[in-house]
Scaffold this active site. Sequence first.
Site, PDB file in Angstrom:
ATOM      1  N   ASP A   1      35.615 -10.830  -8.336  1.00 38.60           N
ATOM      2  CA  ASP A   1      35.538 -10.330  -6.352  1.00 38.60           C
ATOM      3  C   ASP A   1      35.027  -8.530  -7.422  1.00 38.60           C
ATOM      4  OD1 ASP A   1      34.742 -12.376  -5.261  1.00 38.60           O
ATOM      5  OD2 ASP A   1      37.066 -12.827  -4.347  1.00 38.60           O
TER       6      ASP A   1
ATOM      7  N   ASP B   1      37.223  -6.351  -4.970  1.00 39.11           N
ATOM      8  CA  ASP B   1      38.707  -5.905  -4.631  1.00 39.11           C
ATOM      9  C   ASP B   1      40.317  -6.235  -5.968  1.00 39.11           C
ATOM     10  OD1 ASP B   1      38.886  -8.553  -4.282  1.00 39.11           O
ATOM     11  OD2 ASP B   1      39.257  -8.421  -2.277  1.00 39.11           O
TER      12      ASP B   1
ATOM     13  N   TRP C   1      32.863 -15.579   5.371  1.00 40.85           N
ATOM     14  CA  TRP C   1      33.647 -16.051   4.930  1.00 40.85           C
ATOM     15  C   TRP C   1      34.817 -17.759   4.483  1.00 40.85           C
ATOM     16  CZ3 TRP C   1      38.624 -17.270   5.045  1.00 40.85           C
ATOM     17  CH2 TRP C   1      40.214 -17.086   3.309  1.00 40.85           C
TER      18      TRP C   1
ATOM     19  N   GLU D   1      33.366 -21.112  -0.672  1.00 37.10           N
ATOM     20  CA  GLU D   1      32.355 -21.329  -1.301  1.00 37.10           C
ATOM     21  C   GLU D   1      32.992 -22.044  -2.784  1.00 37.10           C
ATOM     22  OE1 GLU D   1      33.788 -17.109  -0.841  1.00 37.10           O
ATOM     23  OE2 GLU D   1      32.988 -19.184   0.018  1.00 37.10           O
ATOM     24  N   ASP D   2      34.660 -21.662  -2.821  1.00 37.58           N
ATOM     25  CA  ASP D   2      34.954 -21.546  -3.761  1.00 37.58           C
ATOM     26  C   ASP D   2      36.342 -22.838  -3.935  1.00 37.58           C
ATOM     27  OD1 ASP D   2      34.884 -18.830  -5.221  1.00 37.58           O
ATOM     28  OD2 ASP D   2      36.341 -18.084  -3.365  1.00 37.58           O
TER      29      ASP D   2
ATOM     30  N   MET E   1      44.942  -6.490  -5.611  1.00 34.16           N
ATOM     31  CA  MET E   1      43.782  -6.623  -4.772  1.00 34.16           C
ATOM     32  C   MET E   1      44.428  -4.808  -3.886  1.00 34.16           C
ATOM     33  SD  MET E   1      43.028  -9.082  -1.278  1.00 34.16           S
ATOM     34  CE  MET E   1      42.969 -10.657  -2.358  1.00 34.16           C
TER      35      MET E   1
ATOM     36  N   HIS F   1      41.657  -4.482   2.230  1.00 33.71           N
ATOM     37  CA  HIS F   1      40.554  -3.438   3.116  1.00 33.71           C
ATOM     38  C   HIS F   1      40.927  -4.191   4.036  1.00 33.71           C
ATOM     39  CE1 HIS F   1      38.623  -7.175   2.028  1.00 33.71           C
ATOM     40  NE2 HIS F   1      39.443  -7.130   0.983  1.00 33.71           N
TER      41      HIS F   1
ATOM     42  N   ARG G   1      38.212  -7.523   6.646  1.00 29.48           N
ATOM     43  CA  ARG G   1      37.565  -8.101   6.810  1.00 29.48           C
ATOM     44  C   ARG G   1      36.032  -7.346   6.579  1.00 29.48           C
ATOM     45  NH1 ARG G   1      37.797 -13.557   7.937  1.00 29.48           N
ATOM     46  NH2 ARG G   1      39.481 -13.390   6.038  1.00 29.48           N
TER      47      ARG G   1
END
Length: 338
Positions: free
Chosen positions: A187, A189, A249, A252-253, A279, A282, A284
């Site tokens: 990712d 971020d 969101w 998936e992981d 991180m 931010h 969403r």
Amino acid sequence: MAGSTKAYWLPEEPAGLLPRLPGALPLWLLGDSWGSSLLYPRMGLAAFSISDVSQKTTATSAKPLELCPDTPPNLVGSLLVEFETKRNLEDVRNQVGPLLQQGGRFKPSNCIARQKVAFIIPFRNRSEHLNHWLYYLHPILIRQQLDYGVYVINQEGDGVFNRAKLMNIGFVEALHEYDYECFAFADVDLVPIDDRNLYRCSDHPRHLSVAIDKFNYILSSPTAFGGVSLLSKEQFLKVNGFSNTFWGWGGEDDDLYNRIVLRGMSISRPDSQIAKYKMIKHQRDVHNEVNPKNAVKLQETKNYIDTDGLNSLNYTTNEIQRDVMYTFMTVDVQAPAG
């Protein structure tokens, strides 16, 4: 040593810390912690030259290269990472770019890298985050003596985001370019704050982002596998990649974790004392809202693992930009409207 060797120094380099050695790399390559005692005692700066680490300078010696040491000798350890500084791509390119080749590629010239690693970054509208990631990660990966390339997979349009499908696309496209052995799904971020957390695949799928500041540096769940994860080519093929049908969101992981278990594998993690990440804060993303259907789908992984993944992947590559910092691919994932 044939070829020219140049030194690159940041304007903010503290005066009088060390003599400027010919060919020495800028201090930012060693980390941002100017006052850290970790930087200088065990870092032989005289040995840090672009000719030593960059593949752009050719050695005159005919002596065959040896495998890079299992523990890279120039690691710093704990790093100071901050996101308050405004960084644009041009500045980062000027600072990091001289060490890289087109496509965000690098490999050490004085030894044979232990692994060939492709970094896959799912992306949309995160340029500021990407600049931070490139600024910090390239120097870390160079110190880790990897043979690597960076692939930013940009989802075109404003339809519902599909992080997992972008990961699959990155895997396929990277293999078209080079015989990568290891794939780091990262990712944009998340930035590591310790370079001893090695980006290398192992005998088990590996979860690197164990301790994130957002979660008080505590593992969020025993089955967590998101953020930054590494799988070898064989491991990723064995699980048929990610599912392509997790839109929006979440989930998936966890589905990838289910696939790993279903294929008789288990995950590994580095020690949480070095597997720390910061991180970038931010909101969403628009059109990446939580999808309640994903939680339901998680209960059915065994039913579609063989039919939903790399073997069912469909997309269109609309543009490929090869910058010295990365390979930036804009793709159409046939997303439903946001």
